[in-house]
Design a protein around this motif. Structure first.
Motif, mmCIF file in Angstrom:
data_model
loop_
_atom_site.group_PDB
_atom_site.id
_atom_site.type_symbol
_atom_site.label_atom_id
_atom_site.label_comp_id
_atom_site.label_asym_id
_atom_site.label_seq_id
_atom_site.Cartn_x
_atom_site.Cartn_y
_atom_site.Cartn_z
ATOM 1 N N ASP A 76 0.660 -1.114 0.098
ATOM 2 C CA ASP A 76 0.057 -0.034 -0.005
ATOM 3 C C ASP A 76 0.815 1.263 0.062
ATOM 4 O OD1 ASP A 76 -2.070 1.558 0.162
ATOM 5 O OD2 ASP A 76 -3.040 0.549 1.900
ATOM 6 N N LEU A 77 0.308 2.323 -0.237
ATOM 7 C CA LEU A 77 0.987 3.556 0.056
ATOM 8 C C LEU A 77 0.638 4.242 1.516
ATOM 9 C CD1 LEU A 77 2.854 5.708 -1.104
ATOM 10 C CD2 LEU A 77 0.800 7.125 -2.161
ATOM 11 N N GLU A 78 1.527 4.165 2.158
ATOM 12 C CA GLU A 78 1.283 4.557 3.727
ATOM 13 C C GLU A 78 0.342 5.790 3.796
ATOM 14 O OE1 GLU A 78 3.724 4.617 7.868
ATOM 15 O OE2 GLU A 78 4.653 4.817 6.094
ATOM 16 N N GLY A 79 -0.582 5.527 4.724
ATOM 17 C CA GLY A 79 -1.314 6.849 5.201
ATOM 18 C C GLY A 79 -1.555 6.709 6.856
ATOM 19 N N TYR A 80 -1.802 7.786 7.253
ATOM 20 C CA TYR A 80 -2.386 7.572 8.779
ATOM 21 C C TYR A 80 -3.871 8.330 8.878
ATOM 22 C CZ TYR A 80 2.660 7.776 9.647
ATOM 23 O OH TYR A 80 4.044 7.496 9.527
ATOM 24 N N GLY A 81 -4.448 7.094 9.393
ATOM 25 C CA GLY A 81 -6.092 7.225 9.435
ATOM 26 C C GLY A 81 -6.362 6.495 8.054
ATOM 27 N N SER A 82 -7.548 5.604 8.260
ATOM 28 C CA SER A 82 -8.218 4.857 7.128
ATOM 29 C C SER A 82 -8.438 5.694 6.028
ATOM 30 C CB SER A 82 -9.170 4.056 7.604
ATOM 31 O OG SER A 82 -10.362 5.095 8.149
ATOM 32 N N GLY A 84 -6.627 7.945 4.623
ATOM 33 C CA GLY A 84 -5.287 8.346 3.873
ATOM 34 C C GLY A 84 -4.920 9.563 4.038
ATOM 35 N N LYS A 85 -5.439 10.543 4.958
ATOM 36 C CA LYS A 85 -4.959 11.752 4.997
ATOM 37 C C LYS A 85 -3.263 11.670 5.521
ATOM 38 C CE LYS A 85 -9.112 14.264 5.796
ATOM 39 N NZ LYS A 85 -10.285 14.762 6.852
ATOM 40 N N ASN A 86 -2.591 12.706 5.172
ATOM 41 C CA ASN A 86 -1.391 12.964 6.024
ATOM 42 C C ASN A 86 -0.699 11.575 5.592
ATOM 43 O OD1 ASN A 86 -2.079 15.273 7.022
ATOM 44 N ND2 ASN A 86 -2.856 14.262 8.797
ATOM 45 N N PRO A 87 -0.525 11.333 4.334
ATOM 46 C CA PRO A 87 0.426 10.311 3.865
ATOM 47 C C PRO A 87 1.857 10.437 4.133
ATOM 48 C CG PRO A 87 -0.421 11.276 1.954
ATOM 49 C CD PRO A 87 -1.211 11.785 2.899
ATOM 50 N N SER A 88 2.517 9.199 4.184
ATOM 51 C CA SER A 88 4.241 9.520 4.317
ATOM 52 C C SER A 88 4.972 9.597 3.227
ATOM 53 C CB SER A 88 4.731 8.375 5.387
ATOM 54 O OG SER A 88 4.841 7.137 4.610
ATOM 55 N N ASN A 89 3.848 9.130 2.049
ATOM 56 C CA ASN A 89 4.483 9.052 0.404
ATOM 57 C C ASN A 89 5.391 7.961 0.366
ATOM 58 O OD1 ASN A 89 2.821 11.048 -0.751
ATOM 59 N ND2 ASN A 89 4.256 12.488 0.000
ATOM 60 N N ARG A 90 5.334 6.890 1.246
ATOM 61 C CA ARG A 90 6.237 5.720 1.169
ATOM 62 C C ARG A 90 5.342 4.589 0.742
ATOM 63 N NH1 ARG A 90 11.667 6.119 3.040
ATOM 64 N NH2 ARG A 90 11.994 7.885 4.263
ATOM 65 N N PRO A 91 5.605 3.809 -0.002
ATOM 66 C CA PRO A 91 4.859 2.433 -0.187
ATOM 67 C C PRO A 91 5.147 1.623 1.162
ATOM 68 C CG PRO A 91 5.968 3.041 -2.329
ATOM 69 C CD PRO A 91 6.500 4.061 -1.431
ATOM 70 N N ILE A 92 4.282 0.820 1.489
ATOM 71 C CA ILE A 92 4.507 0.081 2.641
ATOM 72 C C ILE A 92 4.241 -1.426 2.264
ATOM 73 C CG2 ILE A 92 2.234 0.452 3.669
ATOM 74 C CD1 ILE A 92 3.688 0.451 6.595
ATOM 75 N N ILE A 107 3.826 -11.162 11.300
ATOM 76 C CA ILE A 107 3.517 -10.247 10.241
ATOM 77 C C ILE A 107 4.472 -9.175 10.528
ATOM 78 C CG2 ILE A 107 1.564 -8.881 8.817
ATOM 79 C CD1 ILE A 107 1.268 -12.029 8.683
ATOM 80 N N GLU A 108 5.079 -8.797 9.644
ATOM 81 C CA GLU A 108 6.070 -7.724 9.851
ATOM 82 C C GLU A 108 5.790 -6.646 8.725
ATOM 83 O OE1 GLU A 108 10.326 -8.098 9.613
ATOM 84 O OE2 GLU A 108 9.726 -10.139 10.168
ATOM 85 N N HIS A 109 6.269 -5.402 8.623
ATOM 86 C CA HIS A 109 6.232 -4.435 7.466
ATOM 87 C C HIS A 109 7.340 -3.784 7.470
ATOM 88 C CE1 HIS A 109 4.702 -2.188 11.070
ATOM 89 N NE2 HIS A 109 5.350 -1.113 10.362
ATOM 90 N N PHE A 110 7.694 -3.221 6.409
ATOM 91 C CA PHE A 110 8.841 -2.152 6.069
ATOM 92 C C PHE A 110 8.412 -1.363 4.890
ATOM 93 C CE2 PHE A 110 9.617 -5.926 3.022
ATOM 94 C CZ PHE A 110 9.505 -5.102 1.851
ATOM 95 N N ARG A 111 9.038 -0.200 4.715
ATOM 96 C CA ARG A 111 8.692 0.902 3.675
ATOM 97 C C ARG A 111 9.870 0.877 2.535
ATOM 98 N NH1 ARG A 111 7.539 1.932 8.972
ATOM 99 N NH2 ARG A 111 5.415 2.804 9.122
ATOM 100 N N LEU A 112 9.429 1.661 1.644
ATOM 101 C CA LEU A 112 10.344 2.043 0.527
ATOM 102 C C LEU A 112 10.682 3.321 0.472
ATOM 103 C CD1 LEU A 112 9.088 -0.669 -0.403
ATOM 104 C CD2 LEU A 112 8.975 0.091 -2.597
ATOM 105 N N LYS A 124 8.434 3.621 -7.238
ATOM 106 C CA LYS A 124 6.730 3.220 -7.906
ATOM 107 C C LYS A 124 6.904 1.843 -8.621
ATOM 108 C CE LYS A 124 5.021 7.845 -8.580
ATOM 109 N NZ LYS A 124 4.749 8.886 -9.324
ATOM 110 N N ALA A 125 8.184 1.743 -9.354
ATOM 111 C CA ALA A 125 8.201 0.386 -10.294
ATOM 112 C C ALA A 125 8.670 -0.652 -9.256
ATOM 113 C CB ALA A 125 9.555 0.589 -11.100
ATOM 114 N N GLN A 126 9.388 -0.497 -8.030
ATOM 115 C CA GLN A 126 9.344 -1.293 -7.040
ATOM 116 C C GLN A 126 8.319 -1.921 -6.254
ATOM 117 O OE1 GLN A 126 12.400 0.349 -4.383
ATOM 118 N NE2 GLN A 126 14.029 -0.815 -5.168
ATOM 119 N N ALA A 127 7.469 -0.688 -5.842
ATOM 120 C CA ALA A 127 5.999 -1.188 -5.508
ATOM 121 C C ALA A 127 5.149 -1.841 -6.400
ATOM 122 C CB ALA A 127 5.285 0.377 -5.017
#
Length: 213
Positions: A76-82, A84-92, A107-112, A124-127
């Motif tokens: 996903d493209l990380e956001g805060y709140g369902s 999607g407001k105030n996103p970090s602009n990082r795919p997660i 279950i763990e997560h990392f960001r791009l 974007k290509a990686q995501a």
């Protein structure tokens, strides 16, 4: 100009310009390539800005983790709140690995990197590539970057290890799509950060999966 143009560097620039101009190029075409290369070396050029960005990012890297393997479940493209407001602009990316003290359900997560950075097109290509690998085992290497008072796990490299046997179909592909991969994850409020709040696409996916009428 941020770089001193010595005679040795001039020779290198001309050779590079000849190569960029292509076989049989005339002197004017080569000269245009020389001007282009010199322009890239000017302060404020996109090329020099990319170096500045890389240097600043390197200053924030505090560690690099050894490669580990997990199954890609959700991107996903990380956001805060369902919403999607105030996103970090990082795919997660959410992976299934093994339960541990920090990732108690495995279950763990990392960001791009940020999609609005100088590497935005590559990110974007990686995501997109990782989304196509849902249900696959991947080996990932992460770097740890400090930012906003916390350490973030950022993708450094990954390698596809093939479809997870649990999700392999008769043709050898993955049986999971984005929504089915998400269904493998516990989205309750028991985890910090709240998984549902950093995955804004999840709400839209669930709505689109509901029958009409």
């Amino acid at each position: 100009m941020s770089i001193e143009i010595t005679d040795s560097l001039k020779a290198q620039i001309i050779l590079s310009a000849v190569g960029a101009a292509g076989p049989g190029a005339d002197d004017n075409t080569v000269s245009s390539q020389v001007s282009r290369i010199i322009g890239l070396m000017q302060d404020g050029s996109p090329a020099m800005a990319a170096f500045t960005y890389a240097e600043k990012r390197a200053e924030n890297i505090v560690d690099t983790k050894k490669p580990f393997v997990g199954t890609v479940l959700y991107v996903d493209l990380e956001g805060y709140g369902s919403n999607g407001k105030n996103p970090s602009n990082r795919p997660i990316v959410f992976l299934q690995t093994e339960p541990s003290e920090h990732w108690r359900d495995g279950i763990e997560h990392f960001r791009l990197d940020r999609v609005d950075s100088h590497q935005g097109a590559q990110v974007k290509a990686q995501a997109a590539a990782l989304t196509s690998l849902i249900g696959h085992r991947v080996a990932v290497t992460l770097r740890i970057e400090k930012g906003n008072g916390v350490n973030n796990r950022i993708l450094a490299a990954y390698e596809d290890r093939g479809v997870d046997e649990r999700f392999r179909d008769a043709q050898g592909g993955s049986t999971l799509n984005l929504l089915q991969g998400a269904a493998q994850i516990n989205w309750t409020h028991d985890f910090k950060p709240n998984r549902a709040e950093i995955a804004p696409r999840l709400v839209r996916l669930n709505k689109s999966a509901q029958p009409v009428g």
